[in-house]
Design a protein around this motif. Structure first.
Motif, PDB file in Angstrom:
ATOM      1  N   GLY A 601       0.819  -1.209   0.000  1.00  0.00           N
ATOM      2  CA  GLY A 601       0.000   0.000   0.000  1.00  0.00           C
ATOM      3  C   GLY A 601       0.856   1.263   0.000  1.00  0.00           C
ATOM      4  N   GLN A 602       1.949   1.231   0.766  1.00  0.00           N
ATOM      5  CA  GLN A 602       2.850   2.389   0.794  1.00  0.00           C
ATOM      6  C   GLN A 602       3.504   2.607  -0.568  1.00  0.00           C
ATOM      7  N   MET A 603       3.916   1.520  -1.226  1.00  0.00           N
ATOM      8  CA  MET A 603       4.536   1.654  -2.542  1.00  0.00           C
ATOM      9  C   MET A 603       3.537   2.154  -3.583  1.00  0.00           C
ATOM     10  N   ILE A 604       2.283   1.724  -3.443  1.00  0.00           N
ATOM     11  CA  ILE A 604       1.241   2.210  -4.355  1.00  0.00           C
ATOM     12  C   ILE A 604       1.070   3.726  -4.193  1.00  0.00           C
ATOM     13  N   MET A 605       1.071   4.199  -2.936  1.00  0.00           N
ATOM     14  CA  MET A 605       0.932   5.635  -2.687  1.00  0.00           C
ATOM     15  C   MET A 605       2.141   6.404  -3.235  1.00  0.00           C
ATOM     16  N   GLU A 606       3.332   5.817  -3.101  1.00  0.00           N
ATOM     17  CA  GLU A 606       4.534   6.461  -3.654  1.00  0.00           C
ATOM     18  C   GLU A 606       4.447   6.543  -5.170  1.00  0.00           C
ATOM     19  N   ASP A 607       3.989   5.454  -5.796  1.00  0.00           N
ATOM     20  CA  ASP A 607       3.833   5.455  -7.255  1.00  0.00           C
ATOM     21  C   ASP A 607       2.828   6.517  -7.685  1.00  0.00           C
ATOM     22  N   LYS A 608       1.739   6.619  -6.918  1.00  0.00           N
ATOM     23  CA  LYS A 608       0.700   7.597  -7.253  1.00  0.00           C
ATOM     24  C   LYS A 608       1.226   9.018  -7.106  1.00  0.00           C
ATOM     25  N   LEU A 609       1.997   9.257  -6.048  1.00  0.00           N
ATOM     26  CA  LEU A 609       2.565  10.591  -5.836  1.00  0.00           C
ATOM     27  C   LEU A 609       3.508  10.951  -6.975  1.00  0.00           C
ATOM     28  N   VAL A 610       4.329   9.999  -7.395  1.00  0.00           N
ATOM     29  CA  VAL A 610       5.249  10.247  -8.515  1.00  0.00           C
ATOM     30  C   VAL A 610       4.467  10.541  -9.790  1.00  0.00           C
ATOM     31  N   ALA A 611       3.404   9.768 -10.021  1.00  0.00           N
ATOM     32  CA  ALA A 611       2.580   9.989 -11.219  1.00  0.00           C
ATOM     33  C   ALA A 611       1.920  11.355 -11.170  1.00  0.00           C
ATOM     34  N   ASP A 612       1.388  11.730 -10.009  1.00  0.00           N
ATOM     35  CA  ASP A 612       0.758  13.055  -9.860  1.00  0.00           C
ATOM     36  C   ASP A 612       1.786  14.165 -10.047  1.00  0.00           C
ATOM     37  N   THR A 613       2.993  13.964  -9.504  1.00  0.00           N
ATOM     38  CA  THR A 613       4.062  14.960  -9.643  1.00  0.00           C
ATOM     39  C   THR A 613       4.434  15.140 -11.108  1.00  0.00           C
ATOM     40  N   GLU A 614       4.563  14.035 -11.824  1.00  0.00           N
ATOM     41  CA  GLU A 614       4.891  14.094 -13.250  1.00  0.00           C
ATOM     42  C   GLU A 614       3.783  14.809 -14.021  1.00  0.00           C
ATOM     43  N   GLU A 615       2.543  14.561 -13.607  1.00  0.00           N
ATOM     44  CA  GLU A 615       1.411  15.222 -14.264  1.00  0.00           C
ATOM     45  C   GLU A 615       1.469  16.733 -14.059  1.00  0.00           C
ATOM     46  N   LYS A 616       1.791  17.172 -12.819  1.00  0.00           N
ATOM     47  CA  LYS A 616       1.887  18.613 -12.534  1.00  0.00           C
ATOM     48  C   LYS A 616       3.065  19.239 -13.278  1.00  0.00           C
ATOM     49  N   LYS A 617       4.157  18.494 -13.396  1.00  0.00           N
ATOM     50  CA  LYS A 617       5.307  18.986 -14.142  1.00  0.00           C
ATOM     51  C   LYS A 617       4.929  19.204 -15.611  1.00  0.00           C
ATOM     52  N   ASN A 618       4.205  18.235 -16.194  1.00  0.00           N
ATOM     53  CA  ASN A 618       3.771  18.370 -17.586  1.00  0.00           C
ATOM     54  C   ASN A 618       2.787  19.513 -17.754  1.00  0.00           C
ATOM     55  N   GLU A 619       1.921  19.699 -16.752  1.00  0.00           N
ATOM     56  CA  GLU A 619       0.967  20.821 -16.800  1.00  0.00           C
ATOM     57  C   GLU A 619       1.707  22.150 -16.810  1.00  0.00           C
ATOM     58  N   LEU A 620       2.741  22.262 -15.964  1.00  0.00           N
ATOM     59  CA  LEU A 620       3.523  23.514 -15.907  1.00  0.00           C
ATOM     60  C   LEU A 620       4.202  23.775 -17.239  1.00  0.00           C
ATOM     61  N   GLU A 621       4.812  22.750 -17.822  1.00  0.00           N
ATOM     62  CA  GLU A 621       5.491  22.910 -19.102  1.00  0.00           C
ATOM     63  C   GLU A 621       4.513  23.334 -20.194  1.00  0.00           C
TER      64      GLU A 621
END
Length: 751
Positions: A601-621
């Motif tokens: 469950g912790q690894m799933i949350m880490e994966d989700k956070l990374v995916a969300d972070t990448e999404e925000k990075k792409n949104e900024l770009e």
């Protein structure tokens, strides 16, 4: 409630779902109908399925495949050494079972095969949930028929860690048979000769043949034979070895020294094999394979078949064993159904057809038949769907024996007995009877370790029977234990109880017909009964003639005087209480599973956070580029030159930061950067939207005015029309009155 079937393959996994209109194979996030069975690890997150395949070559040492074939194994198993040539990551010992050592989040980590499988099943769960638009919990999953108890338990544990409930672990060819038979409306009736079908399944890593008998509403597996190390990957490796020699002579490069080159050649060999299945020859080209050298080759089908001839000679052996175990001949087989991707190789089809001497059948989708069968099985077990009744009787593939310590009071007692023989129906239950004075232990193990895959331990489990004490009347306790090989093919001693002999009267009924079975057959522990007979004789005076066997009877009078039915006194065994059983099996204990589930469950949350972070990075770009374009277009008239210069400078600064320092920033930092730009661009965008709103309101006002004018004109026209009509009506009335006044004067003049 979800109804999902999973064909968990060595190379790819196929997911099927049951719906009201039938069974569909679902696609993953990149619209593929099969998901690579891979788990990868990176500096920020894990890669599961398609992402793992995408980065496999650049991340070889941290990518793990062959998940199914590692389940339940130890690192010293010879089969694991075979798998190492197909798994890029190093395989290591992990708490007694094989695992992989990888670099995850910048540090070395070890994950067991059970954990790795759970990670991938979590991806399967997510893919199915995205398709169904509802949570997924219940699934049916396929396994090779040769899987042992410990391998099956490993998959069940992995499913639980992933938050899934396995309704059934079903053998691959049994799932295929279910998918084939449940849709057939012309199967023979119960009293007719069954239809016999041979299902030949050659997948990526193993080859299985099952002989199955079909009657209306049921299938019975008669036999299953297999070759655990014959599949598509072996044909690929034959091509790789040929190409390795050719490249060494032609280009002076040795691909075995470069793992990335090996993986690229293996992928090319897979494509080459597929092309040769439909063509007589096929080219292969790989750019910059090693040392900036481009390579090419041309292979003919004849050359390929010569390379794989040692593999083709192994095709017949499992077919012969399957027929022998089923006690049938080739002529008894009505249909030969081929499934599995490797059965597309023409040479394989020719060998199978020449063995049976009959035309082969391809009515099932070779890649998806197993997954569809699993989905049908899940629908049968689910209360949500109403499915045509179809019974599935599989078989036990390895004989199972129980052993125990010898009782001091029964010196002639044997200490082991084969309880489930090879070919017994699965699921199956047997009742074991013991005569004991004190608690005792049982151990379950496979009776023929030499038949097990690799060098697997024959141990299945140890079961301690508690609460046993001497009966004050009989000086022993009659203990009965319910042993069951369940629907998953897993053995458990499910319950225990003790009985007492009691004399009761019962009506004499017609004798039971020969051949009728008991629901839970009582295993005749012959050695115990014979050894115990002497012991019972010593107790006969104390037991007043009672029998420990519980089946002696004494008839009463032929007929009662009152005419009632004839009865007899029978000594029956009556259940008196339960016996606690402590099981020691190869499954993970509850605490260990909970800890692994929490970590997952912790690894799933880490994966989700990374995916969300990448999404925000792409949104900024994307926002930086979009705003820069709009400054010269839509916003050009709504910002002063000073504002434009200031905003462009901010955008350039943010862009430079994004590609330099901001590459590994957190989600919050990306959000903050976007908020800064939006705050600076706010007045400009507000003026633009104000103008848009003003123009919209002006247009609306214009439209409203036009509509009002149109409505007023229509009202004016309506009133004019009504006035005209009223005037016309009045004129008609005046004319009628004039005619009425003139008529009486005329009449008067006439008189």
């Amino acid at each position: 409630m979800s109804v999902v079937g999973v064909d968990f393959g060595t190379l790819n996994t196929v997911i099927a779902v049951a719906r009201n209109r039938g069974v569909d194979v679902i696609t993953n996030e990149v619209s593929n109908r099969a998901t690579p069975s891979l788990v990868g690890f990176g500096p920020k997150s894990r890669y599961l399925g398609e992402p793992a395949k995408t980065q496999e070559i650049s991340n070889l040492k941290n990518t793990v495949g062959s998940l199914k074939r590692l389940a339940g194994r130890s690192v010293n198993d010879p089969d694991v050494q075979v798998e190492q040539q197909y798994v890029s990551a190093p395989l290591v010992d992990c708490g007694g079972q094989v695992g992989a050592e990888v670099t995850y989040l910048g540090k070395k980590e070890k994950f067991s095969a059970t954990q790795l499988t759970a990670m991938f099943l979590g991806k399967v769960k997510q893919t199915a949930a995205n398709e169904l638009k509802l949570p997924v919990a219940d699934i049916v999953m396929s396994v090779p028929a040769w899987f042992t108890d410990v391998q099956r338990r490993s998959l069940i544990d992995a499913a639980e860690i992933a938050g899934l409930k396995l309704l059934r672990l079903i053998n691959d060819t049994t799932a295929t048979a279910l998918g084939w038979g449940i849709t057939k409306l012309d199967l023979p009736a119960a009293e007719e000769k069954p239809r016999r079908v041979a299902f030949v399944d050659i997948g990526h890593s193993n080859y299985t043949c099952s002989i199955v008998e079909f009657k209306k509403g049921e299938l019975t597996v008669k036999s299953t034979a297999y070759d655990r190390h014959l599949g598509g990957r072996d044909f690929n490796m034959a091509l790789v070895h040929h190409l390795q020699k050719e490249f060494k002579g032609k280009y002076k490069i040795d691909i075995t020294t470069n793992p990335k080159a090996m993986v690229r050649v293996e992928a090319a060999a897979e494509k080459l094999k597929k092309v040769l299945s439909a063509n007589q020859q096929a080219p292969m080209n790989i750019e910059s394979l090693m040392n900036d050298i481009d390579v090419n080759a041309m292979i003919t089908r004849q050359e390929f078949e010569a390379m794989v001839e040692p593999l083709l000679t192994r095709i017949a052996a499992p077919l012969e064993r399957a027929l022998a175990d089923a006690k049938l001949s080739k002529d008894d087989i009505d249909i030969i159904e081929l499934v599995g991707g490797s059965t597309r190789v023409p040479a394989i089809k020719e060998r199978v057809q020449s063995f049976f001497g009959k035309t082969l059948s391809y009515t099932l989708n070779q890649d998806e038949a197993v997954a569809r069968g699993c989905a049908f099985s899940c629908a049968i077990l689910s209360p949500v769907f109403k499915v045509r009744d179809f019974a599935v009787q599989d078989i036990v593939n390895y004989p199972i024996e129980f052993s125990w310590e010898k009782d001091v009071d029964i010196p002639d007692e044997d200490t082991s007995l084969t309880v489930f023989n090879k070919g017994n129906i699965l699921p199956s239950t047997k009742i074991l009877t013991f005569y004991r004075k004190q608690p005792f232990d049982l151990e379950a193990r496979y009776a023929k370790p030499e038949e097990l895959p690799g060098k697997m331990s024959p141990f299945i489990g140890r079961f301690s029977v508690k609460g046993v004490k001497a009966d004050p009347k009989m000086e022993f306790m009659i203990c009965k234990l319910k042993a069951r090989v369940n629907i998953h093919g897993v053995l458990n001693v499910e319950s225990g109880y003790y009985v007492e002999d009691q004399e009761v009267e019962e009506e004499i009924k017609e004798e039971k017909k020969e051949g009728e079975d008991k629901k839970d057959p009582d295993v005749s522990l012959g050695s115990i009964s014979r050894a115990f007979s002497n012991y019972k004789q010593k107790l006969s005076s104390k037991l007043s003639g009672s029998s420990a066997g519980g089946h002696d009877a004494m008839d009463t009078d032929e007929k009662n005087q009152d005419g009632k039915p004839k009865t007899r006194k029978v000594k029956k065994q009556v259940r008196k209480g339960d016996l606690p059983i402590v099981a020691g099996v190869t499954s993970l204990d509850t605490n260990a599973k909970n800890l692994l589930a929490e970590k997952e469950g912790q690894m799933i949350m880490e994966d989700k956070l990374v995916a969300d972070t990448e999404e925000k990075k792409n949104e900024l770009e994307a926002y930086i580029y979009e705003l820069r374009n709009k400054l010269d277009d839509q916003y050009a008239d709504f910002a002063s030159d000073e504002e434009k210069d200031k905003l462009r400078s901010k955008l350039t600064e943010s862009e430079d930061w994004l590609y330099e320092e901001g590459e590994d920033a957190t989600k919050a930092v990306y959000v903050a950067k976007m908020d800064e730009i939006r705050a600076m661009a706010g007045p400009i965008t507000q003026r633009y939207f104000d103008k848009i709103e003003a123009d919209r309101q002006a247009l609306q006002a214009k439209l409203d005015a036009e509509a009002a004018a149109k409505k007023a004109a229509e009202e004016e026209a309506r009133k004019a029309a009504e006035a005209e009509k009223s005037k016309s009506d009045n004129a008609d009335k005046d004319e009628e009155m004039t005619d009425a006044e003139a008529k009486p004067e005329g009449e008067k003049a006439e008189s």
